[in-house]
Design an enzyme around this catalytic site. Sequence first.
Site, PDB file in Angstrom:
ATOM      1  N   LYS A   1       0.961  -1.235   0.226  1.00 20.49           N
ATOM      2  CA  LYS A   1       0.034  -0.135   0.121  1.00 20.49           C
ATOM      3  C   LYS A   1       0.969   1.270   0.030  1.00 20.49           C
ATOM      4  O   LYS A   1       0.726   2.174  -0.771  1.00 20.49           O
ATOM      5  CB  LYS A   1      -1.080   0.064   1.117  1.00 20.49           C
ATOM      6  CG  LYS A   1      -2.062  -1.007   1.052  1.00 20.49           C
ATOM      7  CD  LYS A   1      -2.777  -1.370   2.254  1.00 20.49           C
ATOM      8  CE  LYS A   1      -3.713  -2.473   2.063  1.00 20.49           C
ATOM      9  NZ  LYS A   1      -4.568  -3.054   3.289  1.00 20.49           N
TER      10      LYS A   1
ATOM     11  N   GLN B   1      -4.356  -1.721   9.655  1.00 21.90           N
ATOM     12  CA  GLN B   1      -4.249  -2.895   8.930  1.00 21.90           C
ATOM     13  C   GLN B   1      -4.965  -3.756   9.978  1.00 21.90           C
ATOM     14  O   GLN B   1      -4.403  -4.015  11.216  1.00 21.90           O
ATOM     15  CB  GLN B   1      -2.737  -3.271   8.723  1.00 21.90           C
ATOM     16  CG  GLN B   1      -2.473  -4.289   7.836  1.00 21.90           C
ATOM     17  CD  GLN B   1      -3.392  -4.564   6.549  1.00 21.90           C
ATOM     18  OE1 GLN B   1      -3.139  -3.687   5.611  1.00 21.90           O
ATOM     19  NE2 GLN B   1      -4.069  -5.455   6.399  1.00 21.90           N
TER      20      GLN B   1
ATOM     21  N   ASP C   1     -11.009   3.130   4.109  1.00 19.51           N
ATOM     22  CA  ASP C   1     -11.038   1.486   4.208  1.00 19.51           C
ATOM     23  C   ASP C   1     -12.653   1.319   4.163  1.00 19.51           C
ATOM     24  O   ASP C   1     -13.239   0.347   3.742  1.00 19.51           O
ATOM     25  CB  ASP C   1     -10.814   0.643   5.316  1.00 19.51           C
ATOM     26  CG  ASP C   1      -9.365   0.055   4.955  1.00 19.51           C
ATOM     27  OD1 ASP C   1      -9.211  -0.527   4.002  1.00 19.51           O
ATOM     28  OD2 ASP C   1      -8.638  -0.202   6.055  1.00 19.51           O
TER      29      ASP C   1
END
Length: 291
Positions: A52, A96, A119
């Site tokens: 990412k 994460q 997200d």
Amino acid sequence: MAKLIDGKQIAVKIREELKSRIDKLKAQGVTPGLGVVLVGEDPASVSYVTAKERACAELGMFSSETRLPADTGEAELLSRINSMNQDPKLHGILVQLPLPRHMDEQKIIMAIDPEKDVDGFHPVNAGKMLLGQDCYLPCTPNGILKLLEESDVETSGAEVVVLGRSNIVGKPVANLLFRKANPGNATVTVCHTATRNLKEHTLQADILIVAAGRPGTVTGDMVKEGAVVIDVGVNRIPDESKKRGYRLEGDVDFASVSQKAALITPVPGGVGPMTITMLLLNTVAAAEKRL
Ligand code: NAP
């Protein structure tokens, strides 16, 4: 033999389009920024976070990484997130997952400012998605929609079977595909471990989306001739012949399913690159909102 849906190639095309939006933002003095938080050293999470951050750098975006040891307390993580919420250089925040067991994942997600929740996991964004309102769409489901769109797969009226009902893949992708929208407008069935006679359902699917987290969950005999198969699964299979000691496999038995399907995503190189691309897209959109 199925044709491959090349997620890498589609991701490159979308990232090129994004690059011009980023350049425009930069010309106005704004560099889209993503704050990435990694707690612990789970090897898969480390590699996702690295990918990412690399993708951000390639497009000229800013990213800052916060790496914390696995035994970090919840209060410390909440305080870091609070600082990131206030940081004007960060337009998006990504924590994460999965987090270490001693942390309450929902509590952590709730702490992220919904305006920075790139997200799309915060209940505000999940709720807005359910209601069809403007929001950050979760990256993997949105990436799957883009793969279907770019591959000219008609979803309207299609029988879609989603295998899996997680908050990050199964539930949202099912929701997005039955919305009265394009892509969408499909008739969606969601299967899980309590589904009786799974094969009876999967054989009905014009589009089969598999997010079970177990290799070999779907075999060729479970797939209708000419179906479109999206394999979301990422499984690390120990493999001595590989330098890193493992190979990646999806949830679908590629050899037998590709004999039946018309289109199929490979693992790796299918859904994965799209997930990252949708994260970049959400971060750029977040920066544009602040202009
Ligand atoms: P998850 O939270 O473990 O959920 C798995 C779902 O599949 C559950 O709903 C489970 O049912 C169902 N399931 C498992 N085995 C099944 C079976 N044999 N028959 C029917 N249903 C079954 O997993 P997830 O987070 O959604 O992730 C799924 C996979 O996608 C994982 O391999 C993950 O690594 C991968 N993934 C990839 C990306 C990407 O970008 N490529 C992104 C996210 C996830 P129950 O609810 O009944 O337990």
